[in-house]
Design a protein around this motif. Sequence first.
Motif, PDB file in Angstrom:
ATOM      1  N   VAL A   7      33.118 -24.381  18.083  1.00  0.00           N
ATOM      2  CA  VAL A   7      33.815 -23.826  19.234  1.00  0.00           C
ATOM      3  C   VAL A   7      33.728 -22.306  19.195  1.00  0.00           C
ATOM      4  O   VAL A   7      34.196 -21.677  18.251  1.00  0.00           O
ATOM      5  N   ASP A  62      34.665 -18.724  21.099  1.00  0.00           N
ATOM      6  CA  ASP A  62      35.546 -18.146  22.105  1.00  0.00           C
ATOM      7  C   ASP A  62      34.749 -17.138  22.926  1.00  0.00           C
ATOM      8  O   ASP A  62      34.263 -16.139  22.404  1.00  0.00           O
ATOM      9  N   ASN A  88      35.688 -15.010  25.055  1.00  0.00           N
ATOM     10  CA  ASN A  88      36.278 -13.694  25.295  1.00  0.00           C
ATOM     11  C   ASN A  88      36.203 -12.762  24.096  1.00  0.00           C
ATOM     12  O   ASN A  88      36.215 -11.551  24.243  1.00  0.00           O
ATOM     13  N   THR A  89      36.158 -13.357  22.896  1.00  0.00           N
ATOM     14  CA  THR A  89      36.126 -12.495  21.709  1.00  0.00           C
ATOM     15  C   THR A  89      34.812 -12.625  20.947  1.00  0.00           C
ATOM     16  O   THR A  89      34.527 -11.815  20.066  1.00  0.00           O
ATOM     17  N   MET A 148      35.944 -20.306  16.608  1.00  0.00           N
ATOM     18  CA  MET A 148      37.353 -20.604  16.384  1.00  0.00           C
ATOM     19  C   MET A 148      37.576 -21.595  15.249  1.00  0.00           C
ATOM     20  O   MET A 148      38.683 -21.733  14.755  1.00  0.00           O
ATOM     21  N   TYR A 156      43.587 -18.979  16.972  1.00  0.00           N
ATOM     22  CA  TYR A 156      43.551 -17.513  17.140  1.00  0.00           C
ATOM     23  C   TYR A 156      44.515 -16.873  16.144  1.00  0.00           C
ATOM     24  O   TYR A 156      44.196 -15.896  15.476  1.00  0.00           O
ATOM     25  N   PHE A 187      45.288 -14.881  23.139  1.00  0.00           N
ATOM     26  CA  PHE A 187      43.895 -15.259  23.404  1.00  0.00           C
ATOM     27  C   PHE A 187      43.786 -16.684  23.937  1.00  0.00           C
ATOM     28  O   PHE A 187      42.869 -17.023  24.671  1.00  0.00           O
ATOM     29  N   VAL A 226      43.763 -17.767  27.915  1.00  0.00           N
ATOM     30  CA  VAL A 226      42.546 -17.727  28.728  1.00  0.00           C
ATOM     31  C   VAL A 226      41.341 -18.220  27.933  1.00  0.00           C
ATOM     32  O   VAL A 226      40.216 -18.065  28.354  1.00  0.00           O
ATOM     33  N   GLY A 227      41.598 -18.790  26.757  1.00  0.00           N
ATOM     34  CA  GLY A 227      40.482 -19.136  25.890  1.00  0.00           C
ATOM     35  C   GLY A 227      40.435 -20.613  25.550  1.00  0.00           C
ATOM     36  O   GLY A 227      40.597 -21.476  26.405  1.00  0.00           O
ATOM     37  N   GLU A 228      40.207 -20.862  24.268  1.00  0.00           N
ATOM     38  CA  GLU A 228      40.018 -22.235  23.797  1.00  0.00           C
ATOM     39  C   GLU A 228      41.380 -22.845  23.492  1.00  0.00           C
ATOM     40  O   GLU A 228      41.872 -22.795  22.377  1.00  0.00           O
TER      41      GLU A 228
END
Lengths: 779, 352
Positions: free
Chosen positions: A692, A694, A696-697, A701, B133, B150, B153-155
């Motif tokens: 997985v 992410d 956005n970063t 994960m 996160y 995070f 809007v993320g996993e």
Amino acid sequence: MKKVKLPYGIPDYNLTEIVREIPNAEPPALPVNSKLKVIGKRVKRTDALAKVTGTAVFTADVYLPGMLYGKMFRADIPHARIKSIDVSAAKAHPGVFAIHIFKEMIEGANPKENNKKSGYPEVKYAGQPIVGVAAISMDIAEEAVNLIRVEYEPLEFVVDMDDARKPEAPLVYQTNVNQETSSGGEDIEEGLKSRGNVRGPATKSFYGGPRGNLKKGFAEADVIIERTYRTQVQTHCPLETHGVVVDYNRGNVTIYASTQSTKGTRNDFAKTFDLPKSKVRVISEFIGGGFGAKHTLGNFGVMAGHLSKQSGRPVKLMLDRKEEHVSAGNRPNSLQLMKVGAKKDGTLTALKLLSYGTAGVGLGSGVGNIAQAMYECPNFKMDQYDVFTNAGPGAAFRAPGNVQGAFALEQLIDELAERLDVDPLQLREKIDKSTIRKVQRERGTQLMNWKKPKKAGSDPGPVKKGIGVAQAHWPRFVNLDSTVEVRVMQDGAVEVRSAVQDIGTGTKTVLAQVVAEELGLKSADITVLIGDTLFPIGPPSGGSVVTGSITPPARNAAHKVKTKLIDLAAGELDTKAENIVVENSWFISKSDRSKKISFKNLAGKLRVEQITETASRSDDYGGFMIGTVGYEELGAVQFAEVSVDTETGFVKVDRIMAVHSCGRPINISQIESQINGGVIMGIAYALYEDRVMDKNTGHQMNPNLDQYKMPFSFEVPEIQIELIEEYGARSSTDATGIGEPANIATAAAVANAVYNAIGVRMTEIPITPARILAALGKI
Amino acid sequence: MNKFSWYEATSKVEAQREANSTVSETIQPDADPEAAVFKASGIDLLDLMKEGLSKPAKLVSIRNIPGMDEVSYNKEKGLRLGANVTLAGITANPQIKKNYLALHQAASHAATPPIRNMATLAGNLVQRTHCWYFRSKELVCFRKGSSTCFAHVGENENHAIMSYGYCVSIHSSSLAIALTAFDAIVEITDKNGKIKLVPMKEFFVLPSVDRTRETILKPAELITAVILPEPKTHTVSYYIKMGSRRSQDWPMAEVAVVAGLSGEKCKTANVVLGAAAPVPFISKAAIDAITGKTINETTATAAGEAAMQIAVPLSKNGYKIPVFKTIIKRAILSLGKPPENVIDWALPDRIH
Ligand SMILES: Cc1cc2nc3c(=O)[nH]c(=O)nc-3n(C[C@H](O)[C@H](O)[C@H](O)COP(=O)(O)OP(=O)(O)OC[C@H]3O[C@@H](n4cnc5c(N)ncnc54)[C@H](O)[C@@H]3O)c2cc1C
Ligand code: SF4
């Protein structure tokens, strides 16, 4: 050259003999397994005791006097230029002996886009190594790494393949890039251009390029099905992570490596450090798994080399689990658009494949040659694209490409069968020209009591059962750079030596078996010393080549030794060499069976302490198969039974029937181990594993074994294995590999069974409860 | 992992004298560099330390304090489980299996046998969220002191579907789900040796109240026991956990139901959901749906439906709604009798 008759075909089906012209030095034909004593039997692994009692020394267990511990500072953002690196505090940290800053990366597509000003490689994924430290303990190395300061100029990044394909996506590479194919890896076509992050298309494989005319083929079709399939990124997760201990020792280098290729590691190191190969020794006695990701020296190996060279001390550098996930390789994902055309009677008229996949900053995300090679179809075309993303580089992974490819192709064929209203096995009977798979389908049909599957989704109640089948194809690769030395000593001891490593599949044991069979001994009588480049070079453990490549030279070398011993025996027994037979460790005169001498006593008569013979892999008898689509490659048919809880989306695999063959089986237990492992890995791929990232970063994960979901014992169903002996008269042992074929069909078989259970196609894996519930319209 | 010193406490007083902080405090940006925290078996604590999230200077081991792993039963007071009782100990206790089935099931389905052999009851309640996160060293999220969640809007496939504020994490403790359903009480010994009895449902703290911690525990406050009230006659219970795998996995949804039955009729009920919210979630709607009613397919289904009325799933966890509906229904229908023909986490076909 001489002519010999060799067993040919499948026992209880079409076994016969074939005459082949082979070099004079080749040993006589080996009869079928039922007539042999050691080959084809369930011989216990030579290293079983060492492994279960913990005395086997893996790289992680190597401790050398004065050894330092290496640790790397890794980028914590996915894309950046490095402005400056400050290692002064780390250098001053007590206990630190060496610090090295990478000037160049060797993994992935080899970026040369260094920051002009600073001279450091551009950071292209979160977790990319930048600096390495060697210190007297792991704690101190870690502390020193925490003292390193890197100043970045962050750049835009993209980790999602679909996003990366968009024209406005941030670019991972500014230029066209190439990458060498790793041994056993997915083909990488050279010189292809990139548009944005998309490189390709690759249209060829070693089976050739497009065939026929698609347009015409689809025009002739009565039925056309077009589908899109998606597979995820899977990481290798070997129990022993990547790692080395490098003892640079002023240029007389010794490397202990957890590697699938002692040769590859040695050659990489010699090249990187500009040393003759003779100055670099690689030792890999036990390997805690690799699955394709451990073919090269790796950045970590280069780093350990620099740190050892700098400090003058041995340096151990093992990756931790997180580093393993983010930087040590993965099976690329795929998006596959497939279109098939067929006549009413099932005859395929056209097959088209368009695929995208991302191997992060690397190449090699193709979906293999299975669509091209499994079924007869006159009109075929594939376009395979690599998509770059800011993620760790992919690597060869157990049947690279074909596992992804089989998931798509075998569901498509299943769907075609349903559309044509025929049993999916019947359809394959029509379109599959492979004899071995024909026999496998027959055996499977009997063992499964297979009937045409019930109407999909027709079970009453919330828990629905389903049944599915899928096939595998894998080329019979051979690696000719496979050499074995066999020694017999005056006390009767027999030694087999080769640099080939045993990745865990049992290479040591098959070598012992083959040599024992030839010399009329027991496998326990043979000492196997492998995994050391001081010995003759052997093949990498990839492409399922090892058994098929290394056992013929082992037998040939043993045969040469035997010939010498027979001459000696003839002298001792006062007869002619032709009159000697070797049975159960006795050399016996055929004409007068009372005249005999034991192996041990005969060895005692040697004029010198030992005799040594070496042999390398000869060409395949009857010519190599690779290069054209031949339907007699390695095949498999796997059946799956599943239960699906349609209220929770939970899928449970109840049973797998795996029907396989790998030429002449050498060790039944070890082959079954490989099939079990391949099936379990296939189930994991179908239902659980998923890297997985992410968006956005840019971070993974689940870089651990807690949230990255591997199967555990409860997830393993009843696995039944049916192994079919198959003689192809291709070499002096006629063995081939099994590691990869075992892993190809499972996910597709499970997916087909899930369809049969619930009546909705799962075209994306892993098939999680969330995906099942979504497919059933329950979300 | 950072270097730390070790204190092997031989009594509660000693342990409380040595400890000056909580693990949650050590994760915050203003962590005390001299922090000394309790360590029971260290499963969660070491995970946090290995990832570099928590860097306590001293670990105060409470694992071997005599008496802290005792189980005692008293007709008036109920069942008292010492803080150091292990999950395996709970699983093996016949009295718990008989009278508090849902707790037995929750304990026996958490983690793996080796972990259950070590993991303590108190450590299980106080473990931190497994939001990935939160668990990443590289990402400083809202709960760790920044202004970004995070997961929002993320996993967020593993995250909350109800009762969340800005932080959408879920609480990790399965035992807490069952214990809340049984109206258990946490016995806390404060710094001065005074004992506080805190109902389970007041033990956990929502991130909207305090984002830096998940329980009411203050530095040096020690959980000494958890007390389960004596079960009333005709009290039955059931727990179901649904994960992506059948072993070694966290729940994607879990439920504990405790009910007082009179024949088929449900007199009193408690329905608590796990992996749904940042704290164990008591579903009033589900409770209301069955209280006073006959337990059957219709009422059980209605309870699941009612419980999910208030759910507001995030972008990737909508699947939890049908899963919760199903396991709530099945747990209610299983009260007193095991369900048939379902793949039930609580009833694996191979016994561990
Ligand atoms: C692979 C895996 C799967 C898991 N699956 C599940 C699951 O499905 N369900 C589930 O519920 N759990 C699960 N767990 C979590 C596991 O049960 C907990 O980590 C364990 O119970 C923690 O107990 P410990 O004794 O090791 O606590 P520690 O790690 O020692 O302590 C945890 C926290 O509790 C505090 N603490 C401990 N004792 C006391 C006390 N007496 N008073 C005050 N504070 C105290 C510590 O200071 C620390 O903050 C899983 C864990 C793993 C590794
Ligand atoms: S859900 Fe909570 S713990 Fe997770 S990232 Fe958001 S704020 Fe942090």
